[in-house]
Each structure stands twice: as C-alpha cells, then as structure tokens.
Motif scaffolding. Structure first.
Motif, PDB file in Angstrom:
ATOM      1  N   THR A 132      83.603  85.301 -19.179  1.00  0.00           N
ATOM      2  CA  THR A 132      84.197  86.634 -19.074  1.00  0.00           C
ATOM      3  C   THR A 132      83.490  87.367 -17.800  1.00  0.00           C
ATOM      4  N   TYR A 133      84.239  88.405 -17.480  1.00  0.00           N
ATOM      5  CA  TYR A 133      83.720  88.869 -16.277  1.00  0.00           C
ATOM      6  C   TYR A 133      83.081  90.306 -16.779  1.00  0.00           C
ATOM      7  N   TYR A 134      83.343  90.558 -17.964  1.00  0.00           N
ATOM      8  CA  TYR A 134      82.667  91.808 -18.873  1.00  0.00           C
ATOM      9  C   TYR A 134      81.300  91.505 -19.035  1.00  0.00           C
ATOM     10  N   ASN A 135      80.320  92.288 -18.672  1.00  0.00           N
ATOM     11  CA  ASN A 135      79.075  92.325 -19.043  1.00  0.00           C
ATOM     12  C   ASN A 135      78.341  93.485 -19.903  1.00  0.00           C
ATOM     13  N   GLY A 146      81.679  89.124 -11.737  1.00  0.00           N
ATOM     14  CA  GLY A 146      83.244  89.247 -11.097  1.00  0.00           C
ATOM     15  C   GLY A 146      83.335  88.189 -10.252  1.00  0.00           C
ATOM     16  N   PRO A 147      82.810  87.959  -9.262  1.00  0.00           N
ATOM     17  CA  PRO A 147      83.132  87.201  -8.129  1.00  0.00           C
ATOM     18  C   PRO A 147      83.079  85.749  -8.572  1.00  0.00           C
ATOM     19  N   LYS A 202      86.151  82.945  -9.063  1.00  0.00           N
ATOM     20  CA  LYS A 202      86.306  81.682  -8.629  1.00  0.00           C
ATOM     21  C   LYS A 202      86.513  80.705  -9.659  1.00  0.00           C
ATOM     22  N   ARG A 203      85.673  80.672 -10.769  1.00  0.00           N
ATOM     23  CA  ARG A 203      86.021  79.798 -11.660  1.00  0.00           C
ATOM     24  C   ARG A 203      87.301  79.713 -12.348  1.00  0.00           C
ATOM     25  N   TYR A 204      87.913  80.888 -12.572  1.00  0.00           N
ATOM     26  CA  TYR A 204      89.301  81.053 -13.231  1.00  0.00           C
ATOM     27  C   TYR A 204      90.364  80.794 -12.550  1.00  0.00           C
ATOM     28  N   MET A 222      88.186  78.757 -21.926  1.00  0.00           N
ATOM     29  CA  MET A 222      88.688  79.805 -22.740  1.00  0.00           C
ATOM     30  C   MET A 222      88.072  81.118 -21.978  1.00  0.00           C
ATOM     31  N   SER A 223      88.664  82.043 -22.024  1.00  0.00           N
ATOM     32  CA  SER A 223      88.267  83.185 -21.283  1.00  0.00           C
ATOM     33  C   SER A 223      88.665  84.665 -22.171  1.00  0.00           C
ATOM     34  N   PHE A 224      87.782  85.490 -21.962  1.00  0.00           N
ATOM     35  CA  PHE A 224      88.043  86.686 -22.519  1.00  0.00           C
ATOM     36  C   PHE A 224      88.155  87.786 -21.543  1.00  0.00           C
ATOM     37  N   ILE A 225      89.506  88.186 -21.243  1.00  0.00           N
ATOM     38  CA  ILE A 225      90.034  89.026 -20.077  1.00  0.00           C
ATOM     39  C   ILE A 225      90.556  90.165 -20.554  1.00  0.00           C
TER      40      ILE A 225
END
Length: 205
Positions: A46-49, A78-79, A83-85, A93-96
């Motif tokens: 995820t990009y959420y921290n 985020g960056p 790039k990964r996604y 698997m991503s939480f977005i």
C-alpha cells in the motif's frame, strides 16, 4: 459495498452483498482445488503509511489467516508503490483507495478494457466487453432518469467479476464561508469526478 458505486440509485436491490463467511470461503477454495498453504506468503502492499490503514490491513491479515492464507503487510512510499504497481506490474495484492464520486462513468478509469496505464488505472488489464458497452451507453445517455438502469447493470457485472474487492466508502465534508455567492457543492463520498462550477462563484461585498 458490492461494486464501485456509492450512489444508491446505481445499486440493484438484488445485488450480492458478500456477507462475512469464513466457512464458505474455505469451501470455495476447496471447490476450486486451491490449497491456501500452496500460495506461500502473499505481500499486501500500500501507499498508505498511517496507523489507521495499518490497523485495517492487520484486520485483513487476520481474516485471511483464518482461512489459511498468509499475508505480509508492506507499507511503501508513494513513488515506490507507483513503480511497483503501475510500472512494474509486480504487486501481488494491494490496499488502495478508489474515487467513485457522483457519476457512474467513474468506473471507466478503472475497468474499461482500453483504460490502460498511464491513460487509466486498469493496469491489471481487466476486460469485460459487456461492461465496456454499458459504460459507453451510460456516458452517452443524457436523460438522468434512464442512467440508473444502465449503471445498475454495470454494478451487477462488477459484483460478479470482482475486479476489486470493494470494502467501504468514506464520507467527506466540505466547508465554505457564507460570503461566497452562487456556490455549488456536489458531495462525493470517496472523492471522484464532479463539476462544482467554481468559475461561477463570487465573493459577496
């Protein structure tokens, strides 16, 4: 939520709500001849921290562990996540978050077969010709009374195909000083595409 839409008029009354049912999940995995142990450890990135997102992902991790699926949580900047996604297409698997807004055409960006990154968010190349057709019909229909029936069909397809697992919709609030005249505000839970005609606003003297 059973599809991207939060607008109640776009959700058919007979939509599958996917109630929480670990035993049914186990049965479906067995029916599909999938041994959860064979999947190894799946990275959920995820990009959420923030702490709230970590807590939510930890709850997902625990629920999936109950049916034998092991999840490793990976919070990223985020960056690096982008790039990964999107660029590397390496996410497992991503939480977005996904904006839905007030207009049913919002689904175009995520699920239309040709809305591929970077022109759209369909980096996983989801494709359903019937959904494409409905999204084309919906955006071309100028009669607001006829659009809900079109988007209800689109919602049903999203619910059946589940390109994403839709979890919830946030509620957002806006504030404006009473000196702003001709103000139009379109509430859009989860954000999204809408038109507030800001070029027509003015400041009262």
């Amino acid at each position: 939520m059973s599809c991207l839409y939060g607008n109640p008029s776009f959700i058919p009354s007979d939509i599958n709500k996917y109630e929480y049912d670990p035993e049914k999940a186990k049965a479906l995995l067995k029916e599909a001849n999938i041994d959860p142990a064979s999947l190894g450890e799946i990275v959920m990135d995820t990009y959420y921290n923030d702490q709230l997102s970590l807590d939510v992902m930890t709850a997902f991790q625990q629920d999936l562990a109950a049916i034998g699926i092991k999840i490793k949580i990976q919070q990223m900047d985020g960056p690096s996540w982008t790039k990964r996604y999107y660029n590397d297409n390496a996410a497992e698997m991503s939480f977005i978050g996904g904006a839905n807004g007030a207009d049913g055409h919002r689904a175009y960006q995520y699920y239309y077969s040709t809305a591929l990154w970077p022109k759209g968010g369909n980096n996983y190349k989801f494709s359903n010709p019937e959904l494409d057709k409905l999204l084309d019909q919906g955006v071309a229909e100028m009669d607001p009374a006829k659009r809900p029936a079109i988007y209800q069909q689109a919602c049903t397809i999203m619910s059946q195909d589940l390109p994403w697992v839709f979890m919830w919709q946030t509620v957002r609030y806006g504030y404006v000083a009473n000196k702003i005249g001709n103000f139009l505000f379109t509430p859009a839970p989860g954000g999204g595409s809408y038109y507030d005609q800001s070029e027509k606003w003015f400041i009262r003297k």
